[in-house]
Design a protein around this motif. Structure first.
Motif, PDB file in Angstrom:
ATOM      1  N   ARG A   1       0.843  -1.195   0.000  1.00  0.00           N
ATOM      2  CA  ARG A   1       0.000   0.000   0.000  1.00  0.00           C
ATOM      3  C   ARG A   1       0.876   1.242   0.000  1.00  0.00           C
ATOM      4  O   ARG A   1       1.978   1.249   0.553  1.00  0.00           O
TER       5      ARG A   1
ATOM      6  N   THR B   1      -9.821   1.710  -0.029  1.00  0.00           N
ATOM      7  CA  THR B   1      -9.580   2.112   1.350  1.00  0.00           C
ATOM      8  C   THR B   1     -10.862   2.504   2.073  1.00  0.00           C
ATOM      9  O   THR B   1     -11.706   3.229   1.545  1.00  0.00           O
TER      10      THR B   1
ATOM     11  N   LEU C   1      -9.036   0.456   7.735  1.00  0.00           N
ATOM     12  CA  LEU C   1      -7.599   0.276   7.562  1.00  0.00           C
ATOM     13  C   LEU C   1      -6.844   0.711   8.823  1.00  0.00           C
ATOM     14  O   LEU C   1      -5.770   0.186   9.115  1.00  0.00           O
TER      15      LEU C   1
ATOM     16  N   ALA D   1      -4.966   6.634   0.618  1.00  0.00           N
ATOM     17  CA  ALA D   1      -4.198   5.389   0.638  1.00  0.00           C
ATOM     18  C   ALA D   1      -4.717   4.495  -0.464  1.00  0.00           C
ATOM     19  O   ALA D   1      -5.923   4.452  -0.740  1.00  0.00           O
ATOM     20  N   SER D   2      -3.799   3.773  -1.119  1.00  0.00           N
ATOM     21  CA  SER D   2      -4.195   2.913  -2.222  1.00  0.00           C
ATOM     22  C   SER D   2      -3.150   1.816  -2.389  1.00  0.00           C
ATOM     23  O   SER D   2      -2.236   1.670  -1.571  1.00  0.00           O
TER      24      SER D   2
ATOM     25  N   ALA E   1       0.964  -0.692   6.754  1.00  0.00           N
ATOM     26  CA  ALA E   1      -0.340  -1.103   6.221  1.00  0.00           C
ATOM     27  C   ALA E   1      -0.231  -2.482   5.582  1.00  0.00           C
ATOM     28  O   ALA E   1       0.792  -2.806   4.965  1.00  0.00           O
TER      29      ALA E   1
END
Length: 285
Positions: free
Chosen positions: A161, A196, A200, A231-232, A253
């Motif tokens: 991530r 997301t 998370l 976030a991705s 993550a």
């Protein structure tokens, strides 16, 4: 009154057009006929499928769930009625934003070389299942957990991530970031097709402020404008570079599973070849 295929097609037109009048025009029917078809479905199912007023129509939660099942049923019926069509039509592959990441171009080139009689159409559809649950595609590249009934999945690979932050902001100067770093400011969430959610973050340290958008383009625009961070998956950085957005590794993550998914019923005849090629290129089991 028994429910027939025409009732499902009528409901799908209503769901698409968000209007009884426009659905009637699309189906070349009268508006009263469309209204009667919707009412018959609602009586049969025992639930309200749409909330309608003078000016607009919205699907209820039950209506949205039924739309997905109705689309899959209509697609399966059409395929069964004309099975020869499956051997000649393109294989439609959906994705919500980053397809196969770095493997996308190699897969498309190999497929064209090895299966010239079956075109592979890559379609971006802003939907959690990239159009698969609605019957718009034959298979889809999905990221994260998939719990939609009736879908089969194959794990291809996992990817780290990343954080997406404003390029002229202070977080862009860091070599890597943590979830706590992002939680200190607003978070931009793509609630339609994104990966997301606030889950998370641990329950005690979730961001206090969020901004919701409906697709990847709006997500990038909001971050570039300094309205929040996101976030991705790592492939987003490769497939969606943006001059106003800087991507940084999120060190704490969990990785993102990348899956190939398809409907359990009436799969495209070329699906097995697609799964095999995707696994070969990505190193998936």
């Amino acid at each position: 009154m028994s429910i027939e295929l025409r009732h499902l097609r009528c409901f799908l037109a209503i769901a698409e057009e968000r209007s009884l009048t426009r659905a009637a025009a699309a189906l070349h029917l009268t508006q009263p006929a469309v209204s009667r078809s919707l009412a018959a479905l609602e009586r049969h199912l025992g639930v309200r499928l749409a909330d309608r007023s003078t000016h607009h129509l919205d699907l209820t939660p039950e209506g949205r769930a039924f739309r997905d099942r109705a689309a899959a049923a209509v697609a399966a019926f059409d395929d069964a009625l004309d099975p020869a069509r499956l051997h000649h039509r393109p294989l439609r592959l959906g994705h919500a934003w980053s397809a196969f990441g770095a493997y996308t171009t190699p897969l498309l080139r190999r497929w064209q070389e090895e299966h010239p009689d079956t075109p592979l159409e890559l379609l971006r559809i802003d939907d959690r299942t990239a159009g698969l649950a609605r019957g718009e595609v034959d298979a889809a590249v999905l990221r994260g957990a998939v719990d939609t009934p009736g879908l089969v999945t194959a794990l291809l690979f996992t990817e780290p991530r990343v954080a997406a932050v404003t390029s002229d902001g202070p977080l862009a100067d860091r070599a890597a970031l943590t979830l706590d770093d992002l939680a200190s400011g607003p978070i931009v969430l793509n609630t339609v097709s994104g990966l997301t959610t606030l889950d998370l973050w641990p329950p005690g340290s979730r961001p206090a402020t969020t901004l919701t958008v409906g697709n990847t383009d709006d997500w990038l625009t909001a971050i570039a404008a300094g309205r929040g961070a996101g976030a991705s998956a790592a492939s987003t950085a490769e497939m969606h570079p943006h001059p106003g957005v800087t991507y940084r590794l999120l060190t704490d993550a969990p990785p993102v599973p990348v899956l190939l998914a398809w409907r359990a019923t009436a799969p495209h005849p070329a699906l097995g070849a697609l799964v095999a090629l995707a696994r070969e290129l990505s190193g998936g089991d």
